[in-house]
Motif scaffolding. Structure first.
Motif, PDB file in Angstrom:
ATOM      1  N   GLY A  50       0.822  -1.202   0.000  1.00 36.31           N
ATOM      2  CA  GLY A  50       0.000   0.000   0.000  1.00 36.31           C
ATOM      3  C   GLY A  50       0.858   1.254   0.000  1.00 36.31           C
ATOM      4  N   TRP A  51       1.913   1.237   0.803  1.00 39.17           N
ATOM      5  CA  TRP A  51       2.843   2.370   0.863  1.00 39.17           C
ATOM      6  C   TRP A  51       3.527   2.574  -0.484  1.00 39.17           C
ATOM      7  CZ3 TRP A  51       3.866   6.427   3.677  1.00 39.17           C
ATOM      8  CH2 TRP A  51       5.088   7.060   3.567  1.00 39.17           C
ATOM      9  N   ALA A  52       3.937   1.461  -1.121  1.00 39.92           N
ATOM     10  CA  ALA A  52       4.589   1.547  -2.431  1.00 39.92           C
ATOM     11  C   ALA A  52       3.634   2.129  -3.476  1.00 39.92           C
ATOM     12  CB  ALA A  52       5.080   0.170  -2.863  1.00 39.92           C
ATOM     13  N   ALA A  53       2.365   1.738  -3.421  1.00 42.79           N
ATOM     14  CA  ALA A  53       1.378   2.291  -4.358  1.00 42.79           C
ATOM     15  C   ALA A  53       1.230   3.800  -4.149  1.00 42.79           C
ATOM     16  CB  ALA A  53       0.032   1.591  -4.184  1.00 42.79           C
ATOM     17  N   GLY A  54       1.259   4.239  -2.897  1.00 44.20           N
ATOM     18  CA  GLY A  54       1.198   5.666  -2.604  1.00 44.20           C
ATOM     19  C   GLY A  54       2.410   6.406  -3.147  1.00 44.20           C
ATOM     20  N   LEU A  55       3.576   5.800  -3.040  1.00 37.56           N
ATOM     21  CA  LEU A  55       4.792   6.421  -3.572  1.00 37.56           C
ATOM     22  C   LEU A  55       4.757   6.511  -5.090  1.00 37.56           C
ATOM     23  CD1 LEU A  55       7.572   4.851  -1.327  1.00 37.56           C
ATOM     24  CD2 LEU A  55       6.644   7.167  -1.228  1.00 37.56           C
ATOM     25  N   VAL A  56       4.223   5.483  -5.742  1.00 35.59           N
ATOM     26  CA  VAL A  56       4.091   5.520  -7.204  1.00 35.59           C
ATOM     27  C   VAL A  56       3.164   6.660  -7.601  1.00 35.59           C
ATOM     28  CG1 VAL A  56       3.165   4.273  -9.202  1.00 35.59           C
ATOM     29  CG2 VAL A  56       4.640   3.102  -7.567  1.00 35.59           C
ATOM     30  N   TRP A  57       2.066   6.816  -6.858  1.00 39.17           N
ATOM     31  CA  TRP A  57       1.133   7.906  -7.163  1.00 39.17           C
ATOM     32  C   TRP A  57       1.828   9.263  -7.020  1.00 39.17           C
ATOM     33  CZ3 TRP A  57      -2.824   9.340  -9.733  1.00 39.17           C
ATOM     34  CH2 TRP A  57      -3.394  10.575  -9.472  1.00 39.17           C
ATOM     35  N   VAL A  58       2.583   9.457  -5.956  1.00 39.21           N
ATOM     36  CA  VAL A  58       3.276  10.731  -5.737  1.00 39.21           C
ATOM     37  C   VAL A  58       4.300  10.973  -6.847  1.00 39.21           C
ATOM     38  CG1 VAL A  58       4.890  11.927  -4.185  1.00 39.21           C
ATOM     39  CG2 VAL A  58       2.877  10.802  -3.261  1.00 39.21           C
ATOM     40  N   PHE A  59       4.941   9.916  -7.309  1.00 37.08           N
ATOM     41  CA  PHE A  59       5.901  10.047  -8.410  1.00 37.08           C
ATOM     42  C   PHE A  59       5.211  10.606  -9.657  1.00 37.08           C
ATOM     43  CE2 PHE A  59       8.057   8.156 -12.113  1.00 37.08           C
ATOM     44  CZ  PHE A  59       9.310   8.713 -11.956  1.00 37.08           C
ATOM     45  N   PHE A  60       4.076  10.001 -10.037  1.00 35.62           N
ATOM     46  CA  PHE A  60       3.346  10.487 -11.214  1.00 35.62           C
ATOM     47  C   PHE A  60       2.766  11.879 -10.977  1.00 35.62           C
ATOM     48  CE2 PHE A  60       3.150   5.914 -12.290  1.00 35.62           C
ATOM     49  CZ  PHE A  60       3.781   6.001 -13.508  1.00 35.62           C
ATOM     50  N   GLN A  61       2.313  12.134  -9.767  1.00 30.70           N
ATOM     51  CA  GLN A  61       1.757  13.453  -9.444  1.00 30.70           C
ATOM     52  C   GLN A  61       2.814  14.536  -9.605  1.00 30.70           C
ATOM     53  OE1 GLN A  61       0.696  13.945  -5.366  1.00 30.70           O
ATOM     54  NE2 GLN A  61      -0.181  15.943  -5.674  1.00 30.70           N
ATOM     55  N   SER A  62       4.047  14.236  -9.278  1.00 25.13           N
ATOM     56  CA  SER A  62       5.125  15.221  -9.399  1.00 25.13           C
ATOM     57  C   SER A  62       5.307  15.667 -10.837  1.00 25.13           C
ATOM     58  CB  SER A  62       6.435  14.632  -8.878  1.00 25.13           C
ATOM     59  OG  SER A  62       6.315  14.288  -7.531  1.00 25.13           O
ATOM     60  N   PHE A  63       5.232  14.730 -11.768  1.00 26.61           N
ATOM     61  CA  PHE A  63       5.345  15.102 -13.179  1.00 26.61           C
ATOM     62  C   PHE A  63       4.172  15.974 -13.607  1.00 26.61           C
ATOM     63  CE2 PHE A  63       8.187  11.409 -13.285  1.00 26.61           C
ATOM     64  CZ  PHE A  63       9.280  12.008 -13.878  1.00 26.61           C
ATOM     65  N   ILE A  64       2.985  15.623 -13.135  1.00 27.17           N
ATOM     66  CA  ILE A  64       1.805  16.423 -13.464  1.00 27.17           C
ATOM     67  C   ILE A  64       1.966  17.839 -12.919  1.00 27.17           C
ATOM     68  CG2 ILE A  64      -0.680  16.671 -13.046  1.00 27.17           C
ATOM     69  CD1 ILE A  64      -0.757  13.538 -13.014  1.00 27.17           C
ATOM     70  N   LEU A  65       2.479  17.964 -11.700  1.00 22.61           N
ATOM     71  CA  LEU A  65       2.703  19.292 -11.112  1.00 22.61           C
ATOM     72  C   LEU A  65       3.727  20.095 -11.902  1.00 22.61           C
ATOM     73  CD1 LEU A  65       2.735  18.487  -7.296  1.00 22.61           C
ATOM     74  CD2 LEU A  65       1.069  19.874  -8.517  1.00 22.61           C
ATOM     75  N   MET A  66       4.791  19.437 -12.328  1.00 25.56           N
ATOM     76  CA  MET A  66       5.815  20.161 -13.082  1.00 25.56           C
ATOM     77  C   MET A  66       5.289  20.617 -14.441  1.00 25.56           C
ATOM     78  SD  MET A  66       9.350  18.262 -12.135  1.00 25.56           S
ATOM     79  CE  MET A  66      10.298  19.463 -13.030  1.00 25.56           C
ATOM     80  N   ILE A  67       4.537  19.767 -15.118  1.00 28.19           N
ATOM     81  CA  ILE A  67       3.942  20.161 -16.396  1.00 28.19           C
ATOM     82  C   ILE A  67       2.980  21.324 -16.180  1.00 28.19           C
ATOM     83  CG2 ILE A  67       2.382  19.400 -18.229  1.00 28.19           C
ATOM     84  CD1 ILE A  67       3.694  16.574 -17.855  1.00 28.19           C
ATOM     85  N   GLY A  68       2.171  21.212 -15.121  1.00 25.31           N
ATOM     86  CA  GLY A  68       1.247  22.302 -14.791  1.00 25.31           C
ATOM     87  C   GLY A  68       1.974  23.600 -14.491  1.00 25.31           C
ATOM     88  N   GLY A  69       3.144  23.506 -13.879  1.00 21.98           N
ATOM     89  CA  GLY A  69       3.923  24.706 -13.593  1.00 21.98           C
ATOM     90  C   GLY A  69       4.369  25.431 -14.852  1.00 21.98           C
ATOM     91  N   PHE A  70       4.784  24.674 -15.852  1.00 20.15           N
ATOM     92  CA  PHE A  70       5.183  25.303 -17.111  1.00 20.15           C
ATOM     93  C   PHE A  70       3.981  25.930 -17.820  1.00 20.15           C
ATOM     94  CE2 PHE A  70       8.805  22.361 -16.677  1.00 20.15           C
ATOM     95  CZ  PHE A  70       9.828  23.302 -16.770  1.00 20.15           C
ATOM     96  N   ILE A  71       2.857  25.245 -17.786  1.00 17.68           N
ATOM     97  CA  ILE A  71       1.648  25.776 -18.419  1.00 17.68           C
ATOM     98  C   ILE A  71       1.158  27.012 -17.661  1.00 17.68           C
ATOM     99  CG2 ILE A  71      -0.781  25.308 -18.933  1.00 17.68           C
ATOM    100  CD1 ILE A  71       0.099  22.356 -19.374  1.00 17.68           C
ATOM    101  N   ALA A  72       1.159  26.940 -16.328  1.00 17.87           N
ATOM    102  CA  ALA A  72       0.647  28.037 -15.508  1.00 17.87           C
ATOM    103  C   ALA A  72       1.490  29.291 -15.628  1.00 17.87           C
ATOM    104  CB  ALA A  72       0.570  27.605 -14.049  1.00 17.87           C
ATOM    105  N   SER A  73       2.777  29.150 -15.886  1.00 20.22           N
ATOM    106  CA  SER A  73       3.639  30.327 -15.958  1.00 20.22           C
ATOM    107  C   SER A  73       3.310  31.202 -17.171  1.00 20.22           C
ATOM    108  CB  SER A  73       5.110  29.916 -15.995  1.00 20.22           C
ATOM    109  OG  SER A  73       5.388  29.213 -17.184  1.00 20.22           O
ATOM    110  N   ARG A  74       2.570  30.664 -18.124  1.00 20.15           N
ATOM    111  CA  ARG A  74       2.200  31.448 -19.308  1.00 20.15           C
ATOM    112  C   ARG A  74       0.979  32.316 -19.071  1.00 20.15           C
ATOM    113  NH1 ARG A  74       3.624  27.597 -24.358  1.00 20.15           N
ATOM    114  NH2 ARG A  74       5.513  26.802 -23.459  1.00 20.15           N
ATOM    115  N   ASP A  75       0.144  31.948 -18.106  1.00 21.56           N
ATOM    116  CA  ASP A  75      -1.090  32.686 -17.829  1.00 21.56           C
ATOM    117  C   ASP A  75      -1.299  32.764 -16.314  1.00 21.56           C
ATOM    118  OD1 ASP A  75      -3.572  33.902 -17.983  1.00 21.56           O
ATOM    119  OD2 ASP A  75      -4.620  32.002 -18.191  1.00 21.56           O
TER     120      ASP A  75
END
Length: 113
Positions: free
Chosen positions: A58-83
């Motif tokens: 269960g802990w490993a599944a949570g870590l995998v989710w956080v790993f993917f979430q980090s990429f989503i946050l970084m992509i969102g950061g690049f998009i958000a910086s434009r507007d």
């Protein structure tokens, strides 16, 4: 990745503060997503722990989710910086909508009174 995305958001906030001369600029990359962590805990981690009987899976599944979430946050950061207009309102409404949709989808049947 969460650490890097947090530093990136802080850098964007600093840059916006310098550009506009405002001191009330804030970087809150994970603050508005705190309610979804309860959902991750109870919808992803808890069922895996119960099904397998192994809390480490269960802990490993949570870590995998956080790993993917980090990429989503970084992509969102690049998009958000434009507007940069109205990000706080969008972020808070997005969190509320996500939690609402989750609770609606978790409910098996509706009772109309």
């Amino acid at each position: 990745m969460m650490c890097l995305s947090t530093f990136y958001y802080a850098w964007l906030a600093y840059r916006l503060s310098q550009k506009t001369g405002r001191a009330d600029v804030c970087a809150l990359p994970s603050g508005v997503s705190v309610p979804h962590m309860f959902i991750v805990t109870f919808v992803i981690m808890l069922p895996i722990t119960i099904k397998t009987g192994d809390p480490m899976k269960g802990w490993a599944a949570g870590l995998v989710w956080v790993f993917f979430q980090s990429f989503i946050l970084m992509i969102g950061g690049f998009i958000a910086s434009r507007d940069p207009e109205n990000h706080a309102a969008r972020a808070l409404l997005g969190t509320l909508a996500g939690v609402s949709v989750t609770f609606i989808s978790m409910r098996r049947r509706w009772r109309c009174t």
